[in-house]
Design a protein around this motif. Structure first.
Motif, PDB file in Angstrom:
ATOM      1  N   ARG A 114       2.595  -0.462   3.534  1.00 45.50           N
ATOM      2  CA  ARG A 114       3.395  -1.867   4.646  1.00 45.50           C
ATOM      3  C   ARG A 114       2.909  -3.338   3.430  1.00 45.50           C
ATOM      4  O   ARG A 114       2.170  -2.804   2.324  1.00 45.50           O
ATOM      5  N   GLU A 135       0.500  -0.769  -0.300  1.00 43.97           N
ATOM      6  CA  GLU A 135       0.190  -0.037  -0.116  1.00 43.97           C
ATOM      7  C   GLU A 135       0.967   1.114   0.559  1.00 43.97           C
ATOM      8  O   GLU A 135       1.839   0.869   0.693  1.00 43.97           O
ATOM      9  N   GLN A 144       3.005  -2.106  11.652  1.00 49.00           N
ATOM     10  CA  GLN A 144       1.230  -1.573  11.826  1.00 49.00           C
ATOM     11  C   GLN A 144       1.546  -0.275  11.966  1.00 49.00           C
ATOM     12  O   GLN A 144       0.825   1.102  11.583  1.00 49.00           O
ATOM     13  N   HIS A 193      13.822 -14.936   2.183  1.00 49.69           N
ATOM     14  CA  HIS A 193      11.782 -14.921   1.722  1.00 49.69           C
ATOM     15  C   HIS A 193      12.463 -14.180   0.162  1.00 49.69           C
ATOM     16  O   HIS A 193      12.176 -14.477  -0.821  1.00 49.69           O
ATOM     17  N   ASN A 243       3.718  -7.661  15.035  1.00 54.01           N
ATOM     18  CA  ASN A 243       3.188  -6.351  13.656  1.00 54.01           C
ATOM     19  C   ASN A 243       3.467  -5.633  14.470  1.00 54.01           C
ATOM     20  O   ASN A 243       2.854  -4.543  13.754  1.00 54.01           O
ATOM     21  N   ALA A 261       2.331  -6.123   0.813  1.00 57.68           N
ATOM     22  CA  ALA A 261       0.856  -7.245   0.441  1.00 57.68           C
ATOM     23  C   ALA A 261       0.438  -8.200   1.632  1.00 57.68           C
ATOM     24  O   ALA A 261      -0.503  -7.692   1.932  1.00 57.68           O
ATOM     25  N   GLU A 262       1.687  -8.395   2.069  1.00 60.80           N
ATOM     26  CA  GLU A 262       0.822 -10.008   3.612  1.00 60.80           C
ATOM     27  C   GLU A 262       1.901  -9.561   4.520  1.00 60.80           C
ATOM     28  O   GLU A 262       2.906  -9.553   4.243  1.00 60.80           O
ATOM     29  N   LEU A 263       1.486  -9.868   5.472  1.00 59.91           N
ATOM     30  CA  LEU A 263       1.967  -9.250   7.257  1.00 59.91           C
ATOM     31  C   LEU A 263       2.862 -10.703   7.662  1.00 59.91           C
ATOM     32  O   LEU A 263       2.062 -11.621   7.442  1.00 59.91           O
ATOM     33  N   PRO A 264       4.106 -10.739   7.589  1.00 60.57           N
ATOM     34  CA  PRO A 264       5.056 -11.552   7.795  1.00 60.57           C
ATOM     35  C   PRO A 264       4.292 -11.874   9.351  1.00 60.57           C
ATOM     36  O   PRO A 264       3.426 -11.644  10.493  1.00 60.57           O
ATOM     37  N   VAL A 265       4.133 -13.439   9.897  1.00 61.86           N
ATOM     38  CA  VAL A 265       4.460 -13.836  10.703  1.00 61.86           C
ATOM     39  C   VAL A 265       5.345 -14.386  11.663  1.00 61.86           C
ATOM     40  O   VAL A 265       5.926 -15.523  10.945  1.00 61.86           O
ATOM     41  N   THR A 283      13.185 -12.199   6.400  1.00 62.72           N
ATOM     42  CA  THR A 283      12.637 -11.253   5.280  1.00 62.72           C
ATOM     43  C   THR A 283      13.794 -11.154   4.154  1.00 62.72           C
ATOM     44  O   THR A 283      13.357 -12.003   2.915  1.00 62.72           O
ATOM     45  N   ALA A 293       8.579  -4.538   3.472  1.00 63.79           N
ATOM     46  CA  ALA A 293       8.818  -5.766   4.421  1.00 63.79           C
ATOM     47  C   ALA A 293       9.624  -5.476   4.558  1.00 63.79           C
ATOM     48  O   ALA A 293       9.608  -6.881   5.977  1.00 63.79           O
TER      49      ALA A 293
END
Lengths: 512, 98, 633
Positions: C499, C2, C491, C418, C487, C501-505, C415, C337
């Motif tokens: 941020r 975003e 946030q 990834h 996170n 696209a998908e938040l890391p866990v 990260t 990320a």
């Protein structure tokens, strides 16, 4: 009120008064000179406040016929550019008077034989009148007269009150300047004859010469004179000698104001009278400027004499100013004008503090110092601040001007601007290395008894440091005066309109 | 008619010039200079006559006045030099050089 | 991803006066510098007060900011026209800048307090606090400015403060040289930053963040890459990243609180700030991003390797700082990320590294300013508080599970993994080396037998020094988990940097995480074998080629010397010679030639009147002849 002729007349009358004092009144002569220069400063400030930046281009206009047969006028007026330079001169002179309090006394280590003290201060005042006159002249012939007449007081100040090699330096200074000046005289006469307007008034001569070849020749005549005066590489070798031999106060006026006449002349006369030739010669001038920036800095690094080092830094700085003048961009030219003022303050402060150091230690050589910070912290601190201004540290005045020159030149000539930016790294080396050798490290024996600044010297330096810091954070008052003037100056020159590749959507904070 | 006068003038001038160049005695050199001046006077007067106006004659008077003044000063110098150096040779008075 | 939110102009409230954060310490510095000796008695208290006041403003501004809805958390405050038509100075309060402001003023205040004790015997303590205040002001300007020129002003301002503080004991030639070196190397970086700003200006016609980032999408990718690389050069200088790393180790000449504040917690992280702040540009220039990650990885390994061989405790920590900033830089090159992890690691690192440095300072305070770890040993009994806090910092930096460093560093490694397996595994290796050199440091300092000089009388530092240590260790324990789990920090930062696209866990038992732990354990065990169990020689053994390589900072100084310094000296000497003999020689030669010619010509004046007469005759004859000739033509 005829402001400008008053500003010229007051120091001249003051000089006569000082010179006519009976012998043995040295102290009175100094005090009188200080009072006169302060009066001039006050008058200048009152005048400057009345100047309206958005008004007509030349204000406080006074024109009297002088030699009607040839259309020569005693014409005075100022625009924003001339105004700030006159203010610079008027601010520096009282400071220099105060700083030179003992320069002519003939005390100190290898000082020249005792000379007339009152003559020195009279010469200072005459010089002030000339400096104001040269910036205020709107008649090119009058400008030439002031341009050459300025040499005379400076010649005597160097030749009679300077260091060990003063006469060599003074003659070199005079001959160099005369050489340039005579070329300019030829060009001035040529301009008068070819323009066929039967006048030397600058505003009427704008656009009078249209033939490209004629423009080039006349441009060359003016430009070489200004390049010697400024000085640009490779016409610079008189400056280190003259500045190193001159007493500190005279060196301040020499580098701080007199040399600005060169860059001022380029902006005022070379660009406006001969716009096509200026365009034609731009690449050459830019090369000279960039070479001067890098070369001056490298040679400065290698100097062993403090005053020579500062003189070479100025050669580097004059390269920046010339770059700004000839970059054909509004921002760069505004920056260059501001640079002329700021350089006067920061290099002036450097020369004066170097003078204080030399007065105490009796040596120009950097190697004779060491550890000054420990014994004279205020002296060393002001030295550092002045030096940092010389290397254009943000928050000090030189930064704004250097930044504007570089960013403005980058708009039109990215490659020279990039090379010039490398000069900032070299600037850090020459300033900090000098400061380290002078002020840091263990205190050497010869320095151990050095006294810190006394009251008079603090009064000399405080206004300069205050100005350097104030203008570093808030240069707007000066820029508001300079900007419209530069705008009108460049109106006659083909300036490439600056259009960003991707203009920001929201023009806030980006305006032109 | 006037040619003769002019030739005479030229001859006198040449004699004077040669005298200035070859003689060492200051007095003689001086006299030779006078001779040259008078040769010029003769030429001026001749031309005045030839052109029928007085310009040349006026100039001749001027020359005479100047020559008289010059003789006064010149002779005084020569006499002074002779007194101090016991010599009137122009070659001996060569200190004013370089 | 975003996009970041728009900047909203703000007036009133604490945010409206957030410029006070900068102004207060600046005022403090001015008072202390101009006041001179009159302020000696209470100068340090004023310095602390100004820093604390700044912290209070930062906290209040932070509270006000999180009170706003998320979409409105970028607040701009206009201040004044700096360069009319080009730069309007203003303050930008957004989650990114306020995070920095809190770190700078918070850790900064603790270090101010600590310095009261540490510098208590120094006659120039007032000046020290003046410089510290100056630093805080400049650093806050750097992070709070809403445009690149403001950032540049702060950027060079912190450089000045760093110069003054490294050279604080300027009578020592080594300190003066180190200060000068730091400034000059930084200037090389600043050169890049300056040109970067020029390109930004010519491309966008603005230097303010909001407009520039808004228009970045329309710019040519090549131009953006150039901007990115130039900004990176600036970042390398300030953050001591390869190839401009060489100044940081020398910078340890400064007093230890300076090393903690400037050369560990705050100033050296400015490069990371710059890259994250300029994310909008970097994200559109993948090549520049790639270079950022490469620089980060190279530096994290180089710093770690340097750290393994240092016997000077501060230089060891400096190598470690380089390495940790390398991690942050790596994360900053990974896009949205990575940003949150980069900044989170930056903040936790600020805590535990300041903790470690101040601990080192406390040890030096106890040991007569001895820095050679080979002359420490067995100090844990004598300095219990320092030992405890240092040990917590140690556990945090090596990533001991559940401490701060564990979460943030692991986030970066995950990260990176990834993103690219090579980067990830190199980062894991770096973590292993960290385990080794930090354990080595702890064992050499606190364990084993005592190896001190006879005149050393180790004693615990006063409370004014130990309390900051304790507070910092609390942060070192809990901050990381708080920021990363759930996170929270990502946030929070999102309005400023966007941020992913998908938040890391966060996985407690992932392959890279376990591998990291294993390698760290191996490193620590290896250190125990060499330095814990075995006798540590007081004189450093010669060591292998690799040891020398690391001891000499990977030959960074040697390279600089042979590539730049020597040729520079030659160029200078040549230029001076050329100027004196070439240009000036030409001028003086011309003068001499004219003088010589006239000297010869005057010989014609022989003094013989008759020869003059001859030449007059000759001249007259020539003129007469010429007249005749012309007349006849």
């Amino acid at each position: 009120m005829p402001w400008l002729s008053t500003l010229i007349a007051v120091p001249v009358l003051g000089a006569v008064g000082v010179a006519l004092l009976p012998k043995g009144n040295d102290k009175l002569a100094k005090q009188l000179a200080l009072v006169v220069s302060l009066v001039v400063l006050a008058l200048t400030l009152v005048m400057a406040v009345q100047f309206s930046p958005r008004g007509t281009r030349f204000q406080f206009d006074e024109t009297y016929e002088w030699i009607p047969r040839f259309g020569v006028h005693f014409g005075l007026a100022v625009d924003g550019i001339a105004l700030v330079l006159i203010v610079l001169s008027a601010v520096l002179v009282p400071i220099v008077v105060l700083a030179s309090w003992h320069d002519a006394d003939g005390t100190g280590a290898d000082a020249p034989p005792k000379r007339s003290v009152k003559t020195y201060f009279a010469l200072l005042l005459v010089l002030e009148a000339m400096m104001i006159g040269v910036f205020a002249a709107t008649d090119i012939f009058l400008f030439y007269v002031f341009f050459e007449a300025m040499l005379i007081p400076m010649y005597f100040m160097i030749g009679s009150y300077g260091g060990a090699q003063r006469s060599y330096a003074a003659v070199k200074f005079l001959l160099y300047s005369l050489f340039g000046g005579l070329l300019m005289l030829v060009a001035v006469i040529g301009l008068y004859v070819i323009a066929e307007k039967n006048t030397f008034m600058f505003p009427e001569l704008i656009g009078a010469i249209t033939d490209p070849t004629t423009q080039k020749w006349l441009f060359a005549g003016f430009f070489i004179a200004f390049a010697v005066k400024a000085p640009l590489w490779p016409f610079h070798t008189w400056l280190p000698d003259a500045a190193a031999q001159a007493p500190a106060g005279a060196a301040v006026l020499l580098v701080g104001v007199l040399d600005k006449v060169g860059t001022y002349g380029m902006l005022r006369f070379c660009l406006e009278l001969f716009p096509d030739a200026a365009k034609f010669f731009t690449p050459l001038v830019l090369v000279l400027a960039v070479v001067g920036i890098v070369y001056g800095a490298i040679v400065a690094i290698g100097q062993t004499d403090m005053k020579r080092l500062i003189a070479y830094t100025s050669i580097s700085h004059f390269g920046f100013i010339a770059l700004g003048v000839f970059a054909m961009s509004q921002n760069a030219a505004t920056g260059a004008t501001l640079y002329m003022v700021n350089h006067g303050f920061s290099t002036g402060a450097l020369f004066l503090i170097a003078g204080f150091l030399i007065y105490r230690r009796g040596s120009n050589y950097i190697a004779d110092y060491g550890g000054v910070q420990k014994v004279a912290p205020i002296l060393a601190g002001t030295f550092l601040v002045a030096g940092l201004s010389g290397l254009a540290l943000p928050g000090l005045s030189s930064f704004v001007s250097e930044f504007m020159v570089l960013i403005g030149s980058f708009q039109t000539y990215p490659v020279p601007a990039t090379i010039a930016t490398a000069g900032v790294v070299l600037a850090a080396i020459y300033i900090l290395w000098m400061y380290k050798r002078v002020a840091n490290g263990p205190t050497t024996e010869a320095v151990a008894g050095m006294k810190d600044l006394n009251g008079r010297e603090k009064w000399v330096i405080a206004p300069l440091i205050a100005l350097i810091i104030a203008l570093g954070f808030y240069p707007k008052p000066l820029l508001d005066v300079i900007n419209p003037a530069v705008d009108k100056t460049l109106a006659n020159v083909t300036v490439t309109e600056f259009t960003p590749a991707v203009p920001v959507a929201d023009q806030k904070g980006a305006g032109e | 008619m006037t040619t003769h006068y002019l030739v005479l003038s030229a001859l006198l001038f040449a004699i004077g010039a040669v005298g200035v160049l070859v003689r060492r005695n200051a007095i003689v050199v001086f006299m030779c200079v006078e001779l040259m001046l008078n040769a010029c006077n003769l030429a001026f007067v001749t031309f005045a006559r030839q052109h029928g106006n007085l310009d040349g004659q006026i100039i001749a008077f001027f020359v005479m006045v100047v020559a008289a003044a010059e003789v006064v000063v010149g002779l005084a110098i020569i006499v002074t030099i002779f007194r101090t150096r016991r010599s009137a040779s122009v070659d001996d008075a060569n200190l004013l050089k370089y | 991803m975003e996009p970041a939110e728009k900047i909203i102009q703000h007036a009133g409230g604490v945010i409206g006066v957030s410029w006070l954060m900068i102004a207060l310490p600046l005022l403090g510095a001015a008072i202390l510098l101009l006041g001179g000796r009159r302020t000696d008695r209470w100068g340090h208290l004023l310095g602390v007060a100004m820093s604390l006041a700044s912290f209070v403003v930062a906290v209040l501004a932070f509270v006000e900011l999180i009170g706003l809805p998320e979409a409105q958390r970028r607040r701009g405050v206009e201040l004044f026209q700096f360069i009319p038509g080009m730069v309007d100075m203003g303050v930008l309060i957004d989650p990114l800048s306020i995070s920095f402001a809190l770190l700078i003023t918070g850790v900064g205040s603790l270090i101010h307090i600590y310095s009261i004790g540490y510098m208590s015997h120094d006659p120039a303590r007032r000046r020290f606090f003046a410089y510290l205040n100056l630093f805080v002001a400049a650093m806050l300007l750097l992070v709070l400015a809403d445009n690149y020129v403001g950032l540049y002003v702060g950027w060079e301002g912190v450089g000045l403060a760093s110069y003054l503080l490294i050279g604080f004991w300027q009578q020592k030639p080594s300190a003066a040289t180190a200060a000068q070196k730091a400034f000059i190397v930084n200037r090389v970086g600043d050169f890049g930053l300056a040109i970067g700003i020029f390109v930004i200006w010519t491309t966008f016609g603005s230097v303010a963040y909001g407009p520039v980032f808004g228009a970045a999408g329309g710019a040519d990718q090549g131009v953006l890459t150039v901007i990115g690389l130039l900004l990176l050069l600036g970042a390398c200088g300030k953050s001591a990243q390869v190839p401009l790393q060489s100044w940081l180790l020398d910078a340890m000449e400064g007093p230890t609180p300076v090393s903690a504040l400037i050369h560990a917690a705050t100033m050296v992280t400015a490069g990371v700030y710059l890259v994250v702040r300029s994310g909008a540009i970097f994200e559109l220039a993948p090549t520049a991003q790639l270079v950022v990650t490469i620089v980060g990885v190279v530096t994290l390994l180089a710093g770690a390797i340097i750290g393994t061989a240092k016997d000077d405790i501060k230089k060891g920590l400096a190598g470690s700082t380089m390495s940790q900033i390398g991690y942050m830089m790596l994360a900053a090159g990974l896009g949205p990320a990575g940003y949150a992890f980069a900044i989170a690691h930056l903040i936790t690192h600020g805590f535990f590294k300041a903790n470690l440095f101040l601990g080192a300072g406390s040890i030096m305070h106890a040991m007569n300013d001895e820095v050679d770890m080979r002359k420490y040993g067995g100090l844990r009994k004598f300095l219990p508080v320092t030992f405890a806090t240092f040990f917590i910092g140690y556990l945090a930096i090596i990533g001991f599970p559940l401490l701060s460093g564990y979460f943030t560093k692991d986030g970066i490694i995950e990260t990176a993994m990834h993103h690219s397996a090579i980067l990830g595994w190199l980062a894991v290796v770096g973590a292993g080396i960290t385990g080794f050199y930090m354990s080595r440091m702890v064992f050499m300092t606190f364990f084993g037998e005592k190896r001190w000089a006879d005149d050393a009388h180790p004693h615990e530092s006063p409370a004014v020094m130990t309390w900051p240590l304790i507070i910092l260790s609390v942060g070192s324990i809990f901050l990381g988990g708080y920021l990363i789990l759930g996170n929270t920090f990502m946030q929070f930062l999102a309005p400023a940097v966007g941020r992913p696209a998908e938040l890391p866990v966060f996985h407690f038992f992932s392959v890279p995480g376990l591998a990291t732990l294993a390698l760290v354990a191996v490193g620590a065990a290896f250190a125990w074998m060499k330095y814990g169990r075995a006798q540590v020689p007081v004189v450093a053994p010669r060591g292998s080629f690799l040891t020398t390589f690391a001891r000499r900072d990977l030959y960074g100084d040697a390279i600089n010397e042979s590539l730049f310094m020597r040729p520079g000296q030659w160029a200078t000497r040549f230029a001076v010679f050329f100027d004196n003999r070439g240009i000036d020689g030409l001028v003086n030669g011309l003068a001499a030639m004219i003088g010589g010619t006239s000297g010869r010509l005057r010989r014609i004046q022989t003094g013989f009147a008759r020869s003059y007469a001859l030449s007059i005759l000759f001249g007259a004859a020539v003129v007469a002849g010429a007249l005749l000739l012309v007349g006849n033509l």
